[in-house]
Write an enzyme that holds these catalytic residues in place. Structure first.
Site, PDB file in Angstrom:
ATOM      1  N   GLY A  13       0.831  -1.211   0.000  1.00 53.55           N
ATOM      2  CA  GLY A  13       0.000   0.000   0.000  1.00 53.55           C
ATOM      3  C   GLY A  13       0.860   1.252   0.000  1.00 53.55           C
ATOM      4  O   GLY A  13       2.096   1.178  -0.083  1.00 53.55           O
ATOM      5  N   ILE A  15       1.540   3.774   2.374  1.00 54.29           N
ATOM      6  CA  ILE A  15       2.480   3.947   3.483  1.00 54.29           C
ATOM      7  C   ILE A  15       3.378   2.717   3.597  1.00 54.29           C
ATOM      8  O   ILE A  15       4.592   2.836   3.838  1.00 54.29           O
ATOM      9  CB  ILE A  15       1.708   4.216   4.797  1.00 54.29           C
ATOM     10  CG1 ILE A  15       0.984   5.567   4.710  1.00 54.29           C
ATOM     11  CG2 ILE A  15       2.640   4.172   6.004  1.00 54.29           C
ATOM     12  CD1 ILE A  15       0.044   5.872   5.865  1.00 54.29           C
ATOM     13  N   PHE A 149     -15.895  12.003  13.257  1.00 54.58           N
ATOM     14  CA  PHE A 149     -17.281  11.824  12.792  1.00 54.58           C
ATOM     15  C   PHE A 149     -17.289  10.838  11.616  1.00 54.58           C
ATOM     16  O   PHE A 149     -16.490  10.964  10.689  1.00 54.58           O
ATOM     17  CB  PHE A 149     -17.832  13.188  12.339  1.00 54.58           C
ATOM     18  CG  PHE A 149     -19.286  13.172  11.980  1.00 54.58           C
ATOM     19  CD1 PHE A 149     -20.234  13.636  12.879  1.00 54.58           C
ATOM     20  CD2 PHE A 149     -19.719  12.687  10.743  1.00 54.58           C
ATOM     21  CE1 PHE A 149     -21.590  13.622  12.558  1.00 54.58           C
ATOM     22  CE2 PHE A 149     -21.065  12.660  10.404  1.00 54.58           C
ATOM     23  CZ  PHE A 149     -22.003  13.130  11.320  1.00 54.58           C
ATOM     24  N   GLY A 150     -18.177   9.869  11.653  1.00 55.38           N
ATOM     25  CA  GLY A 150     -18.282   8.909  10.542  1.00 55.38           C
ATOM     26  C   GLY A 150     -17.290   7.767  10.625  1.00 55.38           C
ATOM     27  O   GLY A 150     -17.210   6.935   9.722  1.00 55.38           O
ATOM     28  N   TYR A 154     -13.530   2.785  12.739  1.00 54.19           N
ATOM     29  CA  TYR A 154     -12.085   3.021  12.527  1.00 54.19           C
ATOM     30  C   TYR A 154     -11.438   3.599  13.788  1.00 54.19           C
ATOM     31  O   TYR A 154     -10.360   3.162  14.203  1.00 54.19           O
ATOM     32  CB  TYR A 154     -11.937   3.974  11.343  1.00 54.19           C
ATOM     33  CG  TYR A 154     -10.528   4.229  10.852  1.00 54.19           C
ATOM     34  CD1 TYR A 154      -9.896   3.340   9.987  1.00 54.19           C
ATOM     35  CD2 TYR A 154      -9.846   5.386  11.212  1.00 54.19           C
ATOM     36  CE1 TYR A 154      -8.619   3.594   9.500  1.00 54.19           C
ATOM     37  CE2 TYR A 154      -8.572   5.655  10.733  1.00 54.19           C
ATOM     38  CZ  TYR A 154      -7.961   4.755   9.876  1.00 54.19           C
ATOM     39  OH  TYR A 154      -6.694   5.024   9.392  1.00 54.19           O
ATOM     40  N   LYS A 158      -8.487   1.793  15.845  1.00 51.02           N
ATOM     41  CA  LYS A 158      -7.174   2.441  15.939  1.00 51.02           C
ATOM     42  C   LYS A 158      -6.819   2.772  17.395  1.00 51.02           C
ATOM     43  O   LYS A 158      -5.645   2.705  17.775  1.00 51.02           O
ATOM     44  CB  LYS A 158      -7.138   3.687  15.052  1.00 51.02           C
ATOM     45  CG  LYS A 158      -7.203   3.380  13.544  1.00 51.02           C
ATOM     46  CD  LYS A 158      -6.032   2.529  13.087  1.00 51.02           C
ATOM     47  CE  LYS A 158      -5.905   2.450  11.574  1.00 51.02           C
ATOM     48  NZ  LYS A 158      -4.809   1.558  11.156  1.00 51.02           N
ATOM     49  N   TYR A 186      -3.174  13.027   8.434  1.00 48.18           N
ATOM     50  CA  TYR A 186      -3.552  12.751   7.050  1.00 48.18           C
ATOM     51  C   TYR A 186      -2.293  12.643   6.192  1.00 48.18           C
ATOM     52  O   TYR A 186      -1.407  13.484   6.267  1.00 48.18           O
ATOM     53  CB  TYR A 186      -4.490  13.846   6.531  1.00 48.18           C
ATOM     54  CG  TYR A 186      -5.845  13.742   7.192  1.00 48.18           C
ATOM     55  CD1 TYR A 186      -6.838  12.927   6.652  1.00 48.18           C
ATOM     56  CD2 TYR A 186      -6.121  14.418   8.379  1.00 48.18           C
ATOM     57  CE1 TYR A 186      -8.070  12.788   7.271  1.00 48.18           C
ATOM     58  CE2 TYR A 186      -7.351  14.287   9.009  1.00 48.18           C
ATOM     59  CZ  TYR A 186      -8.324  13.477   8.449  1.00 48.18           C
ATOM     60  OH  TYR A 186      -9.533  13.335   9.070  1.00 48.18           O
TER      61      TYR A 186
END
Ligand code: NAD
Length: 247
Positions: A13, A15, A149-150, A154, A158, A186
């Site tokens: 991927g 990262i 939010f949302g 995750y 995490k 990010y």
């Protein structure tokens, strides 16, 4: 000194690739684990890495499967003699407001992002303790530290990763095995490219450094934590977030 063996999940991927390259530059024998659905992409990825001068091996491994990890990582250990470094980097998002979140969105994210650290680390753990050396780095997220939010799924996974880090750090401390978390903010990757442009612009505007991290900057933090001379750092959560969240 013997060459260290490093296993990077999510290795092909965005990262993960930067981490593999950094570990290879550090002189380690690097194995990039990838999802079995990516077998073809991984072979192509490996050839591209070789063309760029990085000799990286690949391993098809579904990190959400306990049985598959037990079998393939047991085999890996006997093939390579030791696995000295684990970077748990495989991860997915299945964002939704909690109001609309479906059962599979919750379970998929918990399985891939959190249950995976158990599945991948456990088959290799005893050998690290016996060898008296090990470096484990769990790639979490700023959203595991502050919530988002949302991303109830995750953020929970995490945050759970760092709970795992803190507990396991205590179990490895007397045996030369360190366990740490890296929490990126990010990062410019396919994962963040998928964010709608206006939303992405608003995110960047809220980052004190005014930009996303590069993948190399995240890899640099991992490189630091796995270093031979950094054996006294364990149980830490290293933020790589441009000042987005400071605790
Ligand atoms: P990516 O999608 O490029 O890489 C993730 C990799 O994990 C992919 O190659 C994917 O195939 C693999 N994967 C997914 N499910 C798997 C499974 N069941 N078994 C094995 N492999 C599986 O994402 P990325 O941006 O490189 O993210 C890497 C890690 O960093 C993730 O854990 C992510 O949550 C975390 N992170 C990313 C950002 C960001 O902004 N990109 C920020 C913070 C944290």
């Amino acid at each position: 000194m013997t060459q260290r063996v490093a296993l990077i999940t999510g290795g092909i991927g965005g990262i993960g690739t930067a981490i593999c390259q950094r570990m290879a530059n550090d002189g380690m024998r690097v194995i990039a684990a990838h999802h079995p659905a990516e077998d073809e992409a991984a072979a192509e990825w490996r050839a591209n890495q070789a063309a760029d001068g990085f000799d990286i091996e690949i391993l098809s491994l579904d990190v959400s499967s306990y049985d598959e990890c037990a079998e393939k990582l047991g085999q890996l250990l006997s093939d390579y003699g030791s696995v000295d470094v684990i970077v748990n980097c495989a991860g997915i998002t299945r964002d939704s407001s909690f109001k609309k979140m479906q059962k599979n969105q919750w379970y998929d994210v918990i399985n891939v992002n959190l249950n995976s650290v158990f599945n991948v680390t456990q088959p290799l753990w005893n050998a690290m303790l016996e060898n008296g050396f090990g470096r484990i780095v769990n790639i979490s997220s700023v959203n595991g530290q502050r919530g988002q939010f949302g991303q109830a799924n995750y953020s929970a996974a995490k945050a759970g990763m760092h709970g795992f880090t803190m507990a396991l750090a205590q179990e490895g401390a007397a045996k030369g095995v360190t366990v740490n978390t890296v929490s990126p903010g990010y990062v410019a990757t396919a994962m963040t490219d998928a964010i709608r442009e206006d939303v992405r612009d608003a995110i960047v505007a809220g980052i004190p450094m005014g930009r996303m991290a590069s993948v190399a900057e995240v890899a640099s933090a991992v490189h630091f934590l796995v270093g031979e001379s950094h054996g006294y750092i364990t149980g830490a959560n290293l933020p790589v977030n441009g000042g987005l969240f400071i605790s």
